[in-house]
Write a protein that holds these residues in place. Structure first.
Motif, short mmCIF file in Angstrom:
data_model
loop_
_atom_site.label_atom_id
_atom_site.label_comp_id
_atom_site.label_asym_id
_atom_site.label_seq_id
_atom_site.Cartn_x
_atom_site.Cartn_y
_atom_site.Cartn_z
N VAL A 392 32.16 -5.86 -44.29
CA VAL A 392 31.38 -5.81 -43.06
C VAL A 392 32.24 -6.41 -41.94
N ASP A 393 32.40 -5.69 -40.86
CA ASP A 393 33.17 -6.18 -39.72
C ASP A 393 32.40 -7.29 -39.02
N ALA A 394 33.03 -8.45 -38.91
CA ALA A 394 32.35 -9.61 -38.33
C ALA A 394 33.36 -10.49 -37.63
N ILE A 395 32.94 -11.13 -36.54
CA ILE A 395 33.76 -12.08 -35.81
C ILE A 395 32.88 -13.24 -35.36
N THR A 396 33.53 -14.34 -35.04
CA THR A 396 32.83 -15.51 -34.50
C THR A 396 33.10 -15.62 -33.01
N LEU A 397 32.04 -15.73 -32.22
CA LEU A 397 32.13 -15.91 -30.78
C LEU A 397 31.79 -17.36 -30.46
N GLU A 398 32.80 -18.14 -30.14
CA GLU A 398 32.58 -19.54 -29.79
C GLU A 398 32.72 -19.70 -28.28
N ILE A 399 31.62 -20.02 -27.63
CA ILE A 399 31.58 -20.12 -26.17
C ILE A 399 31.66 -21.59 -25.79
N SER A 400 32.60 -21.91 -24.92
CA SER A 400 32.76 -23.27 -24.41
C SER A 400 32.23 -23.31 -22.99
N PRO A 401 31.08 -23.93 -22.77
CA PRO A 401 30.48 -23.91 -21.42
C PRO A 401 31.05 -25.00 -20.52
N LYS A 402 30.76 -24.85 -19.25
CA LYS A 402 31.03 -25.94 -18.32
C LYS A 402 30.13 -27.13 -18.63
N TYR A 403 30.48 -28.23 -18.08
CA TYR A 403 29.72 -29.45 -18.34
C TYR A 403 28.43 -29.42 -17.53
N PHE A 404 27.27 -29.44 -18.22
CA PHE A 404 25.99 -29.45 -17.51
C PHE A 404 25.02 -30.41 -18.23
N PRO A 405 25.16 -31.71 -18.03
CA PRO A 405 24.28 -32.65 -18.73
C PRO A 405 22.82 -32.54 -18.31
N ASN A 406 22.55 -32.44 -17.00
CA ASN A 406 21.16 -32.42 -16.53
C ASN A 406 20.91 -31.28 -15.55
N ASN A 407 21.80 -30.30 -15.53
CA ASN A 407 21.69 -29.19 -14.59
C ASN A 407 20.96 -28.04 -15.27
N LYS A 408 19.66 -27.89 -15.00
CA LYS A 408 18.86 -26.85 -15.64
C LYS A 408 19.28 -25.47 -15.18
N GLY A 409 19.62 -25.33 -13.91
CA GLY A 409 20.05 -24.03 -13.41
C GLY A 409 21.34 -23.57 -14.06
N ARG A 410 22.26 -24.51 -14.25
CA ARG A 410 23.52 -24.16 -14.90
C ARG A 410 23.30 -23.76 -16.37
N LYS A 411 22.36 -24.43 -17.03
CA LYS A 411 22.07 -24.08 -18.42
C LYS A 411 21.46 -22.68 -18.50
N ASN A 412 20.55 -22.34 -17.57
CA ASN A 412 19.96 -21.00 -17.57
C ASN A 412 21.02 -19.93 -17.32
N GLU A 413 21.96 -20.24 -16.41
CA GLU A 413 23.04 -19.29 -16.15
C GLU A 413 23.91 -19.07 -17.39
N PHE A 414 24.17 -20.15 -18.11
CA PHE A 414 24.99 -20.04 -19.32
C PHE A 414 24.26 -19.21 -20.38
N LEU A 415 22.97 -19.48 -20.57
CA LEU A 415 22.21 -18.70 -21.55
C LEU A 415 22.13 -17.23 -21.15
N LEU A 416 22.03 -16.96 -19.85
CA LEU A 416 21.96 -15.57 -19.38
C LEU A 416 23.28 -14.85 -19.66
N ARG A 417 24.41 -15.52 -19.38
CA ARG A 417 25.72 -14.90 -19.63
C ARG A 417 25.93 -14.63 -21.12
N GLY A 418 25.66 -15.65 -21.92
CA GLY A 418 25.85 -15.47 -23.36
C GLY A 418 24.92 -14.42 -23.94
N GLY A 419 23.67 -14.40 -23.49
CA GLY A 419 22.73 -13.41 -24.00
C GLY A 419 23.10 -11.99 -23.61
#
Length: 744
Positions: A392-419
């Motif tokens: 079965v063809d398979a790969i691992t996608l490891e995403i390294s995000p920017k630092y967002f400790p308390n930035n909710k907007g940045r977290k939503n943007e990251f989830l949107l990009r990854g999704g």
């Protein structure tokens, strides 16, 4: 009467005459081919091509992403709920598997639970090629130590249930990290979208793998039960925690005890989010693709991910590099040389596109070296390797995000990009009417968007091994000429009999006997770790020393029983005739072994050729060179000793690790740990190491190699005197362990 003219001998065919010329000039041909092979290997980054999509049906980026901010918002709430579960005491709630199962069931998926136990994953010689010895538990396992995978399946509205795509998100159910929670959030947002779309033609399986015992073990157990279900008695009838979990995880949910399955897996994506504390320039995607024994997924899968990540989501895509070579001065000088040659070539003809900038050559070489090194190890670089065992063809996608400790907007943007990235890959794979087959399965990466195909990198390997059959034929020809000339000088009254001729034609059997004896010894060396690993309280350094000592003793013992071709041969005869036959047979075996290994794992064969071929071409009897006392013979003996010392597997590993990571971090037991990881993963590189030791032993003869082995053993012994002193007592314990094993 006119005498008839003697009949002229027919001339050999052109291909035969070319072969005779090459064999007669084998020394010159060997030098040219080996030099050309090394140069061709260094030229691979220059010859790399840009990646492209071979399968037109994939059509990456042809449709606009459908993942909405509402899906991301729900996924963000799910991530928050998962991270808050770390604050709940263990056993107080339904746990992380329960939360994931509730979320899957709330999205409308078919939910099931897969129970697995930690298995005893140790080296077993009889099961080396068939996989680990399944069914054996770890020593201190209990019913409460079972891992539980949560599995959700979406049935495709336009499919027939015969194909499926797998989303894998490993997490630690004991204490989940933020990166693992975010990976679950990305999979949740995509899963939420796919439950509503109408274009889905393949089933979607979301596997939330419980990695408290290792993510590879969790995925491997699920895949094994998915493809080859086992029917047997339950091991833990008295344990009711799993059944209580099934009743209480989801109130009113349709949770089945039956193992749920989808169709044949078309592809698998492992989603991981790296835990980073430092701020990076932008979100980065790292692709891991290497599986066991250097297997790689179809290149189209990597190309689709790279295209959608760069052009669709603006991510920086990279593959791993060998950073120890990045600042090498010789590599920069080599890049400058190729850049200068490229400028000269373009000045002569603008259409000659040769050469590349120095920075690009350094980046390409470090990436190529990493790809070659990881494939040569034969150990998977992630849980995607478990899928390759089932083609079965398979790969691992490891995403390294920017630092967002308390930035909710940045977290939503990251989830949107990854999704949206995962959505685009699933949509492309969903378009396929058959499995990946158009692009390459054999390739080396020089960057995320450049590769070297099998038709290019095999040239370097072919040039390296080409001298071996020529030298073997030349040595055999010289030995038979010596036999013919010696018989011609003897006074005789009649022509040689047929028996004498046939006896001389089978002289090579003496050398073949020696090679066969040493190959039997290699089997013993490969099986010794099975018994050594069962010795209690044995440290890696002690295990390594015990392995070396028992290997030497077994060689002496085997030689005493089976004998050797060198027992009644003096040095002058050995140098003139018998040594040539031995070297000819050994080089022929090396050539066959390298060609076979190139089919199993090309990277291992390429690195092995760089070490073994010079050793085969330069090897001479060490005893005769030392007794010669001439500058030429002493220099040749020194070169052979250096090659044998560097090519000896433990010292080669210690030297390479010291050059890459620094000699301060090198320990004598590191080689044992590395060999242990190879045999646990059933890597063919482990067998190849013993194979290399076999031919090194044969090349330098059974008598001459003892000096080299003693030097290597002394190097390991100097690492820890205390460990060596305790190795003597381990021999007694090893004997008892072996006797118990045979009785068992």
């Amino acid at each position: 009467m006119v005498e008839s003219e003697p009949s002229l001998k027919p001339k050999p065919r052109p291909i035969v005459r070319i072969g005779i010329v090459l064999i007669s000039h084998s020394l010159l041909v060997s030098i040219i081919c080996c030099t050309a092979g090394v140069v061709a290997l260094l030229l691979l980054p220059v010859l790399a091509k840009n990646t492209y999509i071979s399968e037109n049906a994939l059509m990456p980026g042809s449709a606009h992403p459908m993942l909405s901010s509402q899906d991301v918002s729900e996924a963000n709430k799910f991530v928050q709920e998962i991270t808050n579960s770390n604050l709940i005491p263990t056993g107080a709630g339904i746990g992380i598997p329960g939360l994931i199962a509730q979320h899957m069931e709330g999205l409308g998926a078919e939910v099931s639970y897969h129970k697995f136990h930690p298995e005893l994953n140790k080296f077993h010689p009889l099961h080396f090629f068939s996989g680990p010895d399944h069914g054996k538990f770890q020593e201190n396992w209990t019913c409460s130590s079972y891992g539980i995978n949560a599995v959700g399946i979406i049935r495709a509205p336009r499919g027939d249930g015969k194909e499926a795509i797998v989303l894998l998100t490993p997490y630690n159910s004991v204490k989940i990290s933020l990166g693992e929670a975010l990976s679950l959030g990305i999979a949740s947002s995509v899963f939420s979208l796919l439950t509503r779309v109408t274009w889905l033609a393949k089933d979607i399986i979301w596997l939330a793998a419980d990695s408290q015992h290792g993510e590879y073990a969790a995925v491997e157990a699920w895949l094994r039960d998915y493809h080859t279900p086992l029917f047997g008695a339950e091991m833990c009838h008295e344990s009711s925690n799993l059944y209580e979990l099934k009743r209480s995880l989801v109130t009113g949910a349709d949770v089945s005890d039956v193992f749920r399955r989808g169709g044949t897996m078309a592809a698998a994506l492992v989603i991981k989010v790296a835990d980073r504390s430092e701020e990076v320039e932008r979100d980065t995607l790292t692709i891991f693709a290497e599986a066991a024994n250097g297997q790689m997924p179809n290149l189209d899968l990597i190309n689709v991910v790279n295209y959608l990540a760069v052009h669709g989501q603006g991510l920086r895509v990279k593959v791993e590099k060998l950073w120890s070579l990045h600042d090498s001065k010789w590599l920069k000088v080599l890049g400058e040389t190729f850049q200068l040659i490229g400028k000269v070539a373009r000045s002569l003809n603008p259409e000659w596109k040769f050469g590349m900038p120095v920075a690009d050559y350094v980046e390409g070489t470090t990436t190529l070296a990493s790809s070659l090194y990881r494939q040569a190890l034969g150990v998977p670089t992630g849980s995607h390797g478990a899928f390759r065992d089932y083609q079965v063809d398979a790969i691992t996608l490891e995403i390294s995000p920017k630092y967002f400790p308390n930035n909710k907007g940045r977290k939503n943007e990251f989830l949107l990009r990854g999704g949206r990235l995962v959505e685009g890959v699933i949509r492309s794979v969903n378009n396929l009417l058959e499995k990946f087959h158009q692009s390459y399965f054999l390739y080396l990466l020089t960057s995320a968007n450049k590769f070297v195909s099998v038709g290019v990198y095999m040239i370097a390997f072919a040039l390296l091994v080409a001298p071996l059959p020529l030298v073997a034929a030349s040595l055999y020809s010289d030995a038979t000429k010596q036999d013919f000339s010696s018989d011609k000088d003897k006074p005789t009254l009649c022509s040689p009999s047929v028996d004498a001729i046939s006896f001389k034609s089978w002289k090579w059997l003496h050398a073949a006997k020696t090679v066969f004896v040493v190959h039997i010894w290699s089997v013993i060396v490969a099986l010794l770790p099975y018994f050594i690993s069962q010795v209690p309280d044995c440290t890696p350094t002690s295990s390594l020393v015990l392995w070396i000592l028992l290997s030497v003793f077994s060689l002496i013992f085997l030689r005493g029983i089976l004998g050797s071709s060198f027992s009644i041969i003096n040095v002058s005869q050995l140098q003139n005739k018998e040594w040539a036959l031995l070297k000819s047979v050994t080089i022929s075996a090396v050539f066959v072994g390298l060609c076979l290994m190139s089919v199993i794992n090309f990277a291992t064969a390429e690195i092995g050729a760089l070490l073994i071929v010079p050793m085969c071409l330069m090897a001479t009897p060490l005893i005769s060179d030392v007794k010669g006392l001439s500058p030429r013979s002493l220099t040749r003996a020194a070169c052979n000793l250096l090659l044998a010392f560097v090519g000896f597997p433990p010292t080669a590993y210690i030297i390479s690790k010291g050059l890459l990571e620094g000699f301060g971090s090198v320990n004598g037991g590191d080689f044992w740990n590395w060999a242990e990881s190879l045999w646990v993963w059933n890597s063919a590189t482990y067998l190849y190491e013993t194979y290399q030791l076999v031919h090194e032993t044969t090349e330098y003869s059974l008598d001459s190699l003892s000096f080299t082995i003693s030097i290597s053993v002394q190097l390991v012994m100097n690492q820890s005197e205390k460990e060596i002193l305790s190795a003597r007592s381990l021999v007694g314990r090893w004997k008892a362990t072996v006797s118990d094993s045979f009785q068992h």
